[in-house]
Enzyme design. Structure first.
Site, PDB file in Angstrom:
ATOM      1  N   CYS A   1      45.712  38.804  47.345  1.00 48.03           N
ATOM      2  CA  CYS A   1      46.886  38.982  46.498  1.00 48.03           C
ATOM      3  C   CYS A   1      48.059  38.243  47.132  1.00 48.03           C
ATOM      4  O   CYS A   1      48.210  38.235  48.362  1.00 48.03           O
ATOM      5  CB  CYS A   1      47.216  40.465  46.369  1.00 48.03           C
ATOM      6  SG  CYS A   1      48.679  40.788  45.359  1.00 48.03           S
TER       7      CYS A   1
ATOM      8  N   HIS B   1      43.650  41.972  37.328  1.00 46.08           N
ATOM      9  CA  HIS B   1      44.400  42.079  38.599  1.00 46.08           C
ATOM     10  C   HIS B   1      45.906  42.149  38.318  1.00 46.08           C
ATOM     11  O   HIS B   1      46.611  42.981  38.886  1.00 46.08           O
ATOM     12  CB  HIS B   1      44.037  40.881  39.489  1.00 46.08           C
ATOM     13  CG  HIS B   1      44.782  40.784  40.780  1.00 46.08           C
ATOM     14  ND1 HIS B   1      44.188  40.971  42.024  1.00 46.08           N
ATOM     15  CD2 HIS B   1      46.088  40.510  41.052  1.00 46.08           C
ATOM     16  CE1 HIS B   1      45.096  40.839  42.974  1.00 46.08           C
ATOM     17  NE2 HIS B   1      46.267  40.538  42.419  1.00 46.08           N
ATOM     18  N   GLU B   2      46.372  41.283  37.419  1.00 41.27           N
ATOM     19  CA  GLU B   2      47.815  41.264  37.084  1.00 41.27           C
ATOM     20  C   GLU B   2      48.214  42.526  36.310  1.00 41.27           C
ATOM     21  O   GLU B   2      49.272  43.108  36.560  1.00 41.27           O
ATOM     22  CB  GLU B   2      48.176  40.020  36.268  1.00 41.27           C
ATOM     23  CG  GLU B   2      47.859  38.685  36.934  1.00 41.27           C
ATOM     24  CD  GLU B   2      48.287  38.609  38.386  1.00 41.27           C
ATOM     25  OE1 GLU B   2      49.337  39.173  38.750  1.00 41.27           O
ATOM     26  OE2 GLU B   2      47.553  37.991  39.184  1.00 41.27           O
TER      27      GLU B   2
ATOM     28  N   HIS C   1      48.881  45.337  38.547  1.00 42.31           N
ATOM     29  CA  HIS C   1      50.203  45.284  39.199  1.00 42.31           C
ATOM     30  C   HIS C   1      51.259  46.019  38.373  1.00 42.31           C
ATOM     31  O   HIS C   1      52.111  46.713  38.922  1.00 42.31           O
ATOM     32  CB  HIS C   1      50.661  43.837  39.392  1.00 42.31           C
ATOM     33  CG  HIS C   1      50.120  43.185  40.631  1.00 42.31           C
ATOM     34  ND1 HIS C   1      50.224  43.758  41.879  1.00 42.31           N
ATOM     35  CD2 HIS C   1      49.485  41.996  40.821  1.00 42.31           C
ATOM     36  CE1 HIS C   1      49.675  42.949  42.781  1.00 42.31           C
ATOM     37  NE2 HIS C   1      49.209  41.873  42.164  1.00 42.31           N
TER      38      HIS C   1
HETATM   39  C1  UDB Z   1      45.912  34.616  43.746  1.00 40.86           C
HETATM   40  N1  UDB Z   1      44.683  32.769  44.530  1.00 40.86           N
HETATM   41  O1  UDB Z   1      46.761  33.861  43.323  1.00 40.86           O
HETATM   42  F1  UDB Z   1      39.598  29.328  42.209  1.00 40.86           F
HETATM   43  F2  UDB Z   1      43.362  26.571  42.508  1.00 40.86           F
HETATM   44  C2  UDB Z   1      44.940  34.147  44.836  1.00 40.86           C
HETATM   45  C3  UDB Z   1      45.523  34.210  46.278  1.00 40.86           C
HETATM   46  C4  UDB Z   1      45.892  35.627  46.595  1.00 40.86           C
HETATM   47  C5  UDB Z   1      44.456  33.750  47.231  1.00 40.86           C
HETATM   48  C6  UDB Z   1      46.742  33.318  46.414  1.00 40.86           C
HETATM   49  C7  UDB Z   1      43.551  32.276  44.088  1.00 40.86           C
HETATM   50  O2  UDB Z   1      42.567  32.936  43.820  1.00 40.86           O
HETATM   51  N2  UDB Z   1      43.674  30.917  43.969  1.00 40.86           N
HETATM   52  C8  UDB Z   1      42.898  29.977  43.453  1.00 40.86           C
HETATM   53  C9  UDB Z   1      41.577  30.179  43.097  1.00 40.86           C
HETATM   54  C10 UDB Z   1      40.869  29.142  42.567  1.00 40.86           C
HETATM   55  C11 UDB Z   1      41.457  27.905  42.361  1.00 40.86           C
HETATM   56  C12 UDB Z   1      42.790  27.741  42.715  1.00 40.86           C
HETATM   57  C13 UDB Z   1      43.503  28.744  43.257  1.00 40.86           C
HETATM   58  N3  UDB Z   1      45.820  35.865  43.247  1.00 40.86           N
HETATM   59  C14 UDB Z   1      46.835  36.244  42.258  1.00 40.86           C
HETATM   60  C15 UDB Z   1      47.663  37.408  42.635  1.00 40.86           C
HETATM   61  O3  UDB Z   1      47.748  37.931  43.716  1.00 40.86           O
HETATM   62  N4  UDB Z   1      48.370  37.861  41.628  1.00 40.86           N
HETATM   63  O4  UDB Z   1      49.058  38.989  41.702  1.00 40.86           O
HETATM   64  C16 UDB Z   1      44.790  36.820  43.550  1.00 40.86           C
HETATM   65  C17 UDB Z   1      43.564  36.656  42.661  1.00 40.86           C
HETATM   66  C18 UDB Z   1      42.414  37.523  43.196  1.00 40.86           C
HETATM   67  C19 UDB Z   1      41.571  37.846  42.018  1.00 40.86           C
HETATM   68  C20 UDB Z   1      42.374  37.568  40.798  1.00 40.86           C
HETATM   69  C21 UDB Z   1      43.724  37.131  41.253  1.00 40.86           C
HETATM   70 ZN    ZN Z   2      48.198  40.311  43.154  1.00 38.85          ZN
END
Ligand code: UDB
Ligand code: ZN
Length: 181
Positions: free
Chosen positions: A108, A152-153, A156
């Protein structure tokens, strides 16, 4: 480009139940959502992410940037399709019986420390809400990775974090009926 302060999971914002946005939806919120989408898109550019010291994000909720209202942005490419949404008052209106999980678990943007464990979510969902990209009420049918990001969002906005959903006794247990995404 707007550079958002992302609040950590230790902040009460991440534990609040966000409030519905009342209609007509303010332009300020619509513009914030468009900025959030742009932020996510840029964060996935390696050079930009390194230069600005940010993580490549696929989703971002309002309370993560200090606004305790019900809206979130997602931006990702999955099997050549672009999932680009800015949703106000999202609601999950139906779910599959089948569950899904990412084999490496979740992270996250608000959580620095790793929390190893499997997070089970619905494999398919239908989500309704007002989308600022198309400027209309939409019902999205999502499955697999995009469905996981949306859930996930959505969590939140209810003050839930991914590690709340990890089984405490057996964090790495794999449900044989669930789909690996
Ligand atoms: C993310 N990023 O943004 F397949 F280009 C995660 C983090 C926590 C590692 C930054 C992510 O999965 N990036 C990603 C994946 C790919 C290609 C690419 C980038 N989140 C979103 C978040 O925390 N929102 O509140 C966590 C994800 C975990 C499962 C769904 C969301
Ligand atoms: Zn998150």
């Amino acid at each position: 480009m707007k550079d958002f302060k992302i609040y950590p999971d230790t902040h009460p914002y991440l534990r609040c139940k966000c409030e519905e946005v009342s209609s007509p939806f303010p332009n300020e919120i619509k513009n914030t959502l468009l900025d959030m989408i742009e932020y996510l898109k840029l964060s996935q550019d390696n050079e930009y992410a390194i230069k600005h010291n940010i993580r490549p994000g696929v989703g971002l909720s309002a309370n993560q940037i200090g606004i305790t209202k019900r809206f979130f942005a997602m931006y990702l490419l999955d099997s050549d399709k672009e999932y680009k949404y800015g949703l106000i008052n999202p609601k999950i209106i139906s779910t599959s019986v089948t569950k899904a999980y990412l084999p490496s678990g979740e992270g996250c943007l608000s959580v620095i420390t790793p929390h190893p464990g499997i997070v089970y979510r619905y494999f398919k969902i239908k989500m309704a809400g007002f989308d600022v990209v198309t400027n209309k009420e939409v019902t999205l049918s999502l499955q697999g990775y995009p469905a996981i990001v949306a859930q996930h969002e959505y969590d939140h906005l209810n003050g839930l974090l991914f590690y709340d959903r990890i089984n405490k006794d057996n964090p790495l247990y794999i449900d044989p009926d669930a789909v690996e995404v």
